[in-house]
Design a protein around this motif. Structure first.
Motif, PDB file in Angstrom:
ATOM      1  N   ILE A   1     -22.180 -33.347  65.207  1.00 48.98           N
ATOM      2  CA  ILE A   1     -22.087 -34.201  64.018  1.00 48.98           C
ATOM      3  C   ILE A   1     -21.286 -33.488  62.925  1.00 48.98           C
ATOM      4  O   ILE A   1     -20.399 -34.069  62.301  1.00 48.98           O
ATOM      5  N   ALA A   2     -21.610 -32.210  62.728  1.00 51.93           N
ATOM      6  CA  ALA A   2     -20.883 -31.416  61.735  1.00 51.93           C
ATOM      7  C   ALA A   2     -19.409 -31.314  62.094  1.00 51.93           C
ATOM      8  O   ALA A   2     -18.534 -31.396  61.219  1.00 51.93           O
TER       9      ALA A   2
ATOM     10  N   GLY B   1     -35.726 -35.482  63.945  1.00 54.97           N
ATOM     11  CA  GLY B   1     -35.035 -34.721  62.904  1.00 54.97           C
ATOM     12  C   GLY B   1     -33.537 -34.926  62.948  1.00 54.97           C
ATOM     13  O   GLY B   1     -32.888 -35.141  61.917  1.00 54.97           O
ATOM     14  N   ALA B   2     -32.975 -34.872  64.161  1.00 58.38           N
ATOM     15  CA  ALA B   2     -31.536 -35.049  64.320  1.00 58.38           C
ATOM     16  C   ALA B   2     -31.113 -36.477  64.000  1.00 58.38           C
ATOM     17  O   ALA B   2     -30.031 -36.703  63.455  1.00 58.38           O
TER      18      ALA B   2
ATOM     19  N   ASN C   1     -28.254 -40.160  60.467  1.00 50.58           N
ATOM     20  CA  ASN C   1     -28.297 -41.339  59.605  1.00 50.58           C
ATOM     21  C   ASN C   1     -27.913 -41.006  58.169  1.00 50.58           C
ATOM     22  O   ASN C   1     -27.220 -41.780  57.498  1.00 50.58           O
ATOM     23  N   ASN C   2     -28.351 -39.843  57.697  1.00 54.39           N
ATOM     24  CA  ASN C   2     -27.972 -39.411  56.349  1.00 54.39           C
ATOM     25  C   ASN C   2     -26.469 -39.204  56.244  1.00 54.39           C
ATOM     26  O   ASN C   2     -25.855 -39.560  55.224  1.00 54.39           O
TER      27      ASN C   2
ATOM     28  N   MET D   1     -21.393 -40.799  54.120  1.00 55.58           N
ATOM     29  CA  MET D   1     -19.975 -41.096  54.348  1.00 55.58           C
ATOM     30  C   MET D   1     -19.630 -42.482  53.806  1.00 55.58           C
ATOM     31  O   MET D   1     -18.559 -42.692  53.235  1.00 55.58           O
ATOM     32  N   ARG D   2     -20.547 -43.426  53.997  1.00 44.32           N
ATOM     33  CA  ARG D   2     -20.313 -44.782  53.469  1.00 44.32           C
ATOM     34  C   ARG D   2     -20.216 -44.748  51.949  1.00 44.32           C
ATOM     35  O   ARG D   2     -19.364 -45.430  51.357  1.00 44.32           O
ATOM     36  N   GLU D   3     -21.084 -43.969  51.319  1.00 44.65           N
ATOM     37  CA  GLU D   3     -21.061 -43.866  49.854  1.00 44.65           C
ATOM     38  C   GLU D   3     -19.750 -43.268  49.350  1.00 44.65           C
ATOM     39  O   GLU D   3     -19.335 -43.533  48.218  1.00 44.65           O
TER      40      GLU D   3
END
Length: 234
Positions: free
Chosen positions: A141-142, A164-165, A170-171, A176-178
């Protein structure tokens, strides 16, 4: 942001994509759903420049896919089934490597920050080959966002993740959307799609069967639409 016209893809004498027309605006978070073999991942791979379309037109960020592949690659972060990580490298080494490919300034500083954000600072310098599936996916993801891309292409991103992942992923999508990023997510996880996506595309037999805004973010609405289009249940 993404314009697709009459897109087709044929492989081994089989037509996988059969004339896809699709327009996706900047900042949209789009879930791509459908049964196995519908052509969802193939569509994502075309957009990621991994496979060439048989016919049709694709423009991403104003660039023509056929003429400006190099420019398009700079725009997106891609998270496929495989992590694309080098298993003998540590998270830090992996992220610095990919960061430099994308011309990220202060790549090491950015890498350390991202490893912290995905909750693996303690394993910053350990080889990825020793990691669990969930840990590897966190670093993947990173890797996908190391260059702060304008577009995220996610292929079944929640598969095999622990809670957790899932929360971290999701965060990332929300953050990214923000920032104005556009996200396309192929998924079989209707719950995640309902929670994250403001638009749903259902693909069936290589064609778009349904394209709608999920205004109420309700899983029941998504299930109802999907069953009607794919299973013929009303």
């Amino acid at each position: 942001m993404i314009e697709i016209k009459k897109l087709t893809k044929q492989a081994d004498n089989k037509m996988i994509l059969k004339g896809i027309d699709l327009s996706i605006r900047k900042g949209e978070t789009v879930g791509i759903l459908g049964p196995n073999g519908a052509g969802k991942s193939t569509l994502l791979k075309v957009l990621a420049t991994l496979i060439k379309p048989s016919s049709g037109e694709v423009a991403i960020g104003g660039f023509d896919l056929k003429k400006n592949e190099g420019e398009i690659k700079k725009l997106f972060g891609y998270l496929p089934h495989s992590s694309l990580l080098y298993e003998h490298y540590s998270p830090l080494e992996n992220l610095v490597f990919f960061g430099k490919i994308y011309g990220v300034k202060n790549a090491e500083e950015r890498a350390v920050q991202l490893v912290k954000e995905v909750g693996l600072s303690f394993f910053l310098n350990d080889p990825v080959k020793n990691f669990s599936r969930g840990m590897i996916q966190r670093i993947a993801i990173a890797r996908a966002i190391i260059h702060e891309p304008d577009i995220l292409l996610l292929d079944e991103p929640h598969t095999g993740l622990d809670q957790g992942a899932i929360g971290i992923l999701n965060n990332v999508i929300v953050e990214m959307r923000e920032k104005g990023a556009t996200t396309l997510m192929v998924t079989h996880d209707f719950k995640q799609a309902a929670e994250l996506c403001d638009r749903i595309i259902i693909v069936k037999n290589g064609k778009i069967a349904e394209d709608f805004k999920l205004l109420d973010r309700k899983l029941s609405t998504l299930n109802e639409k999907y069953l009607y289009q794919v299973e013929g249940v009303s």
